[in-house]
Design an enzyme around this catalytic site. Structure first.
Site, mmCIF file in Angstrom:
data_model
loop_
_atom_site.group_PDB
_atom_site.id
_atom_site.type_symbol
_atom_site.label_atom_id
_atom_site.label_comp_id
_atom_site.label_asym_id
_atom_site.label_seq_id
_atom_site.Cartn_x
_atom_site.Cartn_y
_atom_site.Cartn_z
ATOM 1 N N CYS A 66 39.536 14.932 11.190
ATOM 2 C CA CYS A 66 40.323 13.726 11.421
ATOM 3 C C CYS A 66 41.358 14.032 12.497
ATOM 4 O O CYS A 66 41.549 15.184 12.905
ATOM 5 C CB CYS A 66 41.011 13.282 10.128
ATOM 6 S SG CYS A 66 42.234 14.466 9.491
ATOM 7 N N HIS A 96 42.074 23.253 5.046
ATOM 8 C CA HIS A 96 41.186 23.903 4.076
ATOM 9 C C HIS A 96 39.802 24.104 4.675
ATOM 10 O O HIS A 96 38.835 23.448 4.290
ATOM 11 C CB HIS A 96 41.108 23.073 2.796
ATOM 12 C CG HIS A 96 42.324 23.195 1.940
ATOM 13 N ND1 HIS A 96 42.746 22.206 1.083
ATOM 14 C CD2 HIS A 96 43.237 24.197 1.820
ATOM 15 C CE1 HIS A 96 43.845 22.602 0.468
ATOM 16 N NE2 HIS A 96 44.157 23.802 0.903
ATOM 17 N N CYS A 158 50.801 16.546 9.208
ATOM 18 C CA CYS A 158 50.132 15.289 9.545
ATOM 19 C C CYS A 158 51.114 14.130 9.387
ATOM 20 O O CYS A 158 51.820 14.040 8.375
ATOM 21 C CB CYS A 158 48.928 15.082 8.634
ATOM 22 S SG CYS A 158 48.137 13.471 8.834
ATOM 23 N N GLU A 188 50.084 19.918 -0.404
ATOM 24 C CA GLU A 188 50.667 18.654 0.050
ATOM 25 C C GLU A 188 51.546 18.029 -1.029
ATOM 26 O O GLU A 188 52.642 17.536 -0.740
ATOM 27 C CB GLU A 188 49.566 17.678 0.457
ATOM 28 C CG GLU A 188 50.114 16.354 0.958
ATOM 29 C CD GLU A 188 49.040 15.318 1.205
ATOM 30 O OE1 GLU A 188 49.331 14.123 1.000
ATOM 31 O OE2 GLU A 188 47.911 15.687 1.596
ATOM 32 N N THR A 259 47.516 12.352 0.123
ATOM 33 C CA THR A 259 46.741 11.502 1.036
ATOM 34 C C THR A 259 45.239 11.682 0.912
ATOM 35 O O THR A 259 44.484 10.832 1.390
ATOM 36 C CB THR A 259 47.148 11.769 2.497
ATOM 37 O OG1 THR A 259 46.934 13.159 2.807
ATOM 38 C CG2 THR A 259 48.608 11.422 2.729
ATOM 39 N N SER A 326 39.269 22.100 -0.752
ATOM 40 C CA SER A 326 39.582 20.870 -0.021
ATOM 41 C C SER A 326 39.492 19.671 -0.955
ATOM 42 O O SER A 326 38.416 19.333 -1.452
ATOM 43 C CB SER A 326 38.615 20.692 1.153
ATOM 44 O OG SER A 326 38.690 19.380 1.679
ATOM 45 N N SER A 327 40.611 19.017 -1.172
ATOM 46 C CA SER A 327 40.646 17.875 -2.086
ATOM 47 C C SER A 327 39.798 16.721 -1.581
ATOM 48 O O SER A 327 39.028 16.120 -2.337
ATOM 49 C CB SER A 327 42.101 17.411 -2.275
ATOM 50 O OG SER A 327 42.164 16.270 -3.092
#
EC number: 1.17.7.4
Length: 415
Positions: A66, A96, A158, A188, A259, A326-327
């Protein structure tokens, strides 16, 4: 701490940076050579499909890096070019993804060591060192510590994460408890909660329903209330602010989120608490007891929307690519599993082989090995990847799948 005032002070410091140093063109070319893929671009141009032999790859229409991830990596690379001789640290993984973090280590970017008790050892950082804050952000306490040391800070947080911080600061200003939809151990969420006042972290809708029920039914007698409060505190022992009291701190609540959580679930949690305070206090008092801002990341939403579209295709299996911690990648896997599509979460091409074997991570389970994971005959395979996964990693895995299914289907010379 007045976190808003601290951020203003930090941003004015000559030692603080959140933009590049003028090496954009050089870094962009390097990132394209390291992380982009001609094969993946070819699949995009072909309507997100590619057939080789009896295998058809169906690629999600939104996947991979992203904008926030690309920005964070680019700023980290620029930082090394701007400070070629200085010692550079990073407070956590930049994103991640194992290959990206390995590349940073190869560039002599060091990771802050973690002590046996789980705390980071910032004593290793000297005044003349440079410290990178990752895309997930860093807690306000870590920022203050680094600022007080006088070291140079490159903040790659971010902007979508920063937006959530602003939301919880508004909750704090209005004396609302921040209900944070996230994982309390995730970097986060740790950062976000540090900007909040009173907070409670909820993993999912089930936990939110438990809290909503407590708000409406705290107990009729003193002994019942005491027991319900004790049960509540035990259930959320590691997921609330110091001094949190459910009897008083759930009267006014504001909604925020990590997020990378499922968009639909965050929305459900918000609506649940809005209905809950309406039932308890009446429609006229909702705004006095409930506050919500849209903090759902566009990129997360786009990737989730794309896999919802992809799983409507007649797929034989799904390959979900991304870091195991990685969520956002895990949530992509959840969507596939909910559609009863066999799903294999892998983080690199090295997980495939030898032969028709794959090492993968089932949802909420440890790594496992599956033999003959690619069945004989025609196969329609869905492929997606988390926001921290380079196209090059996806390309390597697609090519490996083709080579396993048929030696004649190997893609030669297209990378």
């Amino acid at each position: 701490m007045d976190t808003k005032a601290f951020k203003r002070s930090l941003h004015k410091s000559e030692q603080y940076h959140r933009k590049g140093f003028g090496h954009e063109e050089e870094v962009t070319n390097l990132l394209q050579s390291e992380y982009n893929s001609k094969l993946i671009q070819q699949i995009r141009n072909n309507g997100y499909r590619l057939q080789q032999g009896d295998v058809t790859i169906h690629l999600a229409e939104a996947f991979g890096f992203c904008w926030g991830v690309e920005r964070a990596i680019a700023l980290a690379y620029e930082t090394r070019r701007q400070f070629p001789q200085e010692r550079i640290w990073i407070t956590n993984e930049i994103i991640h993804n194992p290959s990206v973090n390995k590349n940073l280590r190869d560039m002599k970017v060091e990771f802050i060591p973690v002590q046996p008790d789980g705390q980071k050892d910032f004593t290793v950082v000297g005044q003349n060192d440079v410290v990178i804050l990752p895309a997930f952000g860093a807690s306000v306490q870590e920022m203050q510590l680094l600022h007080d040391k006088g070291c140079t800070i490159m903040d790659t947080t971010c902007p979508w994460v920063s937006k959530v911080w602003t939301s919880v600061e508004k909750h704090k200003k209005g004396s609302y408890t921040s209900i944070i939809h996230g994982k309390y151990k995730h970097e986060e969420t740790i950062a976000t909660s540090s900007f909040a006042g009173t907070y409670l972290v909820l993993l999912n809708l089930e936990e939110a329903e438990y809290v909503a029920d407590y708000i409406l039914n705290p107990g009729d007698t003193p002994s019942e209330r005491e027991q319900r409060r004790a049960d509540f505190m035990a259930k959320f022992a590691n997921a609330h602010s110091p001094g949190f009291d459910p009897e008083t701190d759930l009267e006014r609540v504001g909604i925020a989120n990590q997020t990378t959580m499922l968009k639909g679930e965050t929305e459900q949690i918000g609506k649940l608490f809005e209905r809950t305070v309406m039932r308890k206090y009446g429609p006229a008092q909702v705004n006095e007891h409930f506050l919500s801002f849209n903090t759902i990341c566009d990129a997360t939403q786009e990737r989730q929307d794309a896999i919802f579209q992809l799983v409507d295709e007649p797929l034989d299996l799904m390959v979900v690519i991304g870091g195991f911690n990685s969520s956002n990648t895990t949530h992509l896997q959840e969507i596939s599993i909910d559609k009863n599509i066999p799903s294999y979460h892998i983080d690199s091409v090295d997980r495939i082989g030898p032969g028709n074997r794959v090492e993968h991570k089932p949802l909420n389970a440890d790594l496992t090995v599956t033999d003959n994971w690619l069945p004989n005959g025609p196969l329609a395979i869905g492929v997606t990847s988390g926001a921290s996964t380079p196209d090059k990693v996806v390309s390597d895995i697609v090519e490996k799948i083709f080579s396993i299914k048929s030696a004649s289907a190997e893609v030669v010379g297209v990378r």
